[in-house]
Scaffold this active site. Sequence first.
Site, PDB file in Angstrom:
ATOM      1  N   LYS A 108     -12.534  -5.956  -4.431  1.00  0.00           N
ATOM      2  CA  LYS A 108     -13.305  -4.717  -4.415  1.00  0.00           C
ATOM      3  C   LYS A 108     -12.644  -3.667  -5.277  1.00  0.00           C
ATOM      4  O   LYS A 108     -13.287  -2.747  -5.744  1.00  0.00           O
ATOM      5  CB  LYS A 108     -13.332  -4.122  -2.994  1.00  0.00           C
ATOM      6  CG  LYS A 108     -13.880  -5.000  -1.924  1.00  0.00           C
ATOM      7  CD  LYS A 108     -14.247  -4.127  -0.725  1.00  0.00           C
ATOM      8  CE  LYS A 108     -13.500  -4.534   0.522  1.00  0.00           C
ATOM      9  NZ  LYS A 108     -14.054  -4.006   1.755  1.00  0.00           N
ATOM     10  N   LYS A 166      -7.739 -12.908  -7.478  1.00  0.00           N
ATOM     11  CA  LYS A 166      -8.832 -12.960  -6.512  1.00  0.00           C
ATOM     12  C   LYS A 166      -9.938 -11.979  -6.899  1.00  0.00           C
ATOM     13  O   LYS A 166      -9.652 -10.900  -7.414  1.00  0.00           O
ATOM     14  CB  LYS A 166      -8.291 -12.533  -5.135  1.00  0.00           C
ATOM     15  CG  LYS A 166      -8.262 -13.660  -4.131  1.00  0.00           C
ATOM     16  CD  LYS A 166      -7.528 -13.276  -2.881  1.00  0.00           C
ATOM     17  CE  LYS A 166      -8.285 -12.313  -1.978  1.00  0.00           C
ATOM     18  NZ  LYS A 166      -7.673 -12.165  -0.654  1.00  0.00           N
ATOM     19  N   LYS A 201       0.809  -1.222   0.000  1.00  0.00           N
ATOM     20  CA  LYS A 201       0.000   0.000   0.000  1.00  0.00           C
ATOM     21  C   LYS A 201       0.839   1.269   0.000  1.00  0.00           C
ATOM     22  O   LYS A 201       0.417   2.287  -0.535  1.00  0.00           O
ATOM     23  CB  LYS A 201      -0.980  -0.005   1.183  1.00  0.00           C
ATOM     24  CG  LYS A 201      -2.056  -1.071   0.991  1.00  0.00           C
ATOM     25  CD  LYS A 201      -3.239  -0.886   1.901  1.00  0.00           C
ATOM     26  CE  LYS A 201      -4.341  -1.868   1.497  1.00  0.00           C
ATOM     27  NZ  LYS A 201      -5.350  -2.027   2.532  1.00  0.00           N
TER      28      LYS A 201
END
Length: 332
Positions: A198, A195, A112
């Site tokens: 979102k 995966k 991140k």
Amino acid sequence: MKRILSCMQPTSHLHLGNYLGALKNWVKLQDEGGECFYGVVDLHAITQPYEQDALKQATREIAAAYIAGGVDPKKSALFVQSSVPEHSQLMWLLATMSQMGKLERMTQFKDKAGKHKERAGLGLFAYPVLMAADILIYNATHVPVGEDQKQHLELARDIASTFNTRYGVEHFVQPEPYIMGEATRVMSLRDGTQKMSKSAESDMSRINLTDDADTIAKKIRKAKTDADALPDNMKALEDRPEAKNLVTLYGALADKTSDAVIKEFAGKTFSEFKPALADVAVAHLEPITKRMTELMSDTAEIDAILHKGAEKARGVAKPIFQQTMDIMGFWK
Ligand code: TRP
């Protein structure tokens, strides 16, 4: 008795992967009689850029998804992290015994923070310490998390034992991870090696818990597959990730094993399999999405549930926090 805690961030819509990989298991643990705490971790959500106007809505939406997905507010404490101030209070205490070197090694932080680590906020860096506080403030014994959160849980265990050793007490419980989701790892509908997420760009890659029946059916119809028929065993799908994902998905939704599903559809093509999958998906998800829409149309019910949940959570968190202060020698 097992004390279970898990949380999700109110960052954006929940999707089928969150439901099958996490929420469904939370409900199972609740129904098996564990003492469950399920949180919406808004303080974690602000460690990355976010829209201040959307935070409340996203917080309620995650809570609505919990309820619609089967979390029963009478059995489980369903709460918002910021409404239980002991989380952030405990975090500060734990921060004094968390090593920077260990935090620097967290893969989520590295991902991140990106290339410019020195510009990352302190909140993003300290994220795992807050997560440790989320867990330890309830002395949770079991924490259902996905594989990607295992490292954070290890750190929470580490912090708990550092505290106990430093103060010579058996105060914090070592939380055990419940690693979920290997069986129901839901992959993207566009790329079977990624995966379902979102944050993926294409909305067609995921099924959101807010999608209506037509949208769900359309997304399944358009899911990436191949031209071959289905074989009669899962092993033969090893190098066909998209096909494997859809079969796994069918099994998870219909509560069958993937092996049973593939036997049932052996020899069929995707033009036959997809409509069947769309049917089970809609049958399973429609009541959930409907209940979610209902809850979101009048937020008074959700708000009342969250207030009650926070009270219940504080009933446990407050004494543990006070004991922690006492052990550390604070004036009172
Ligand atoms: N970090 C978790 C995630 O991104 C969310 C989370 C925060 C959490 N606090 C927690 C999960 C405590 C389990 C327990 O998925």
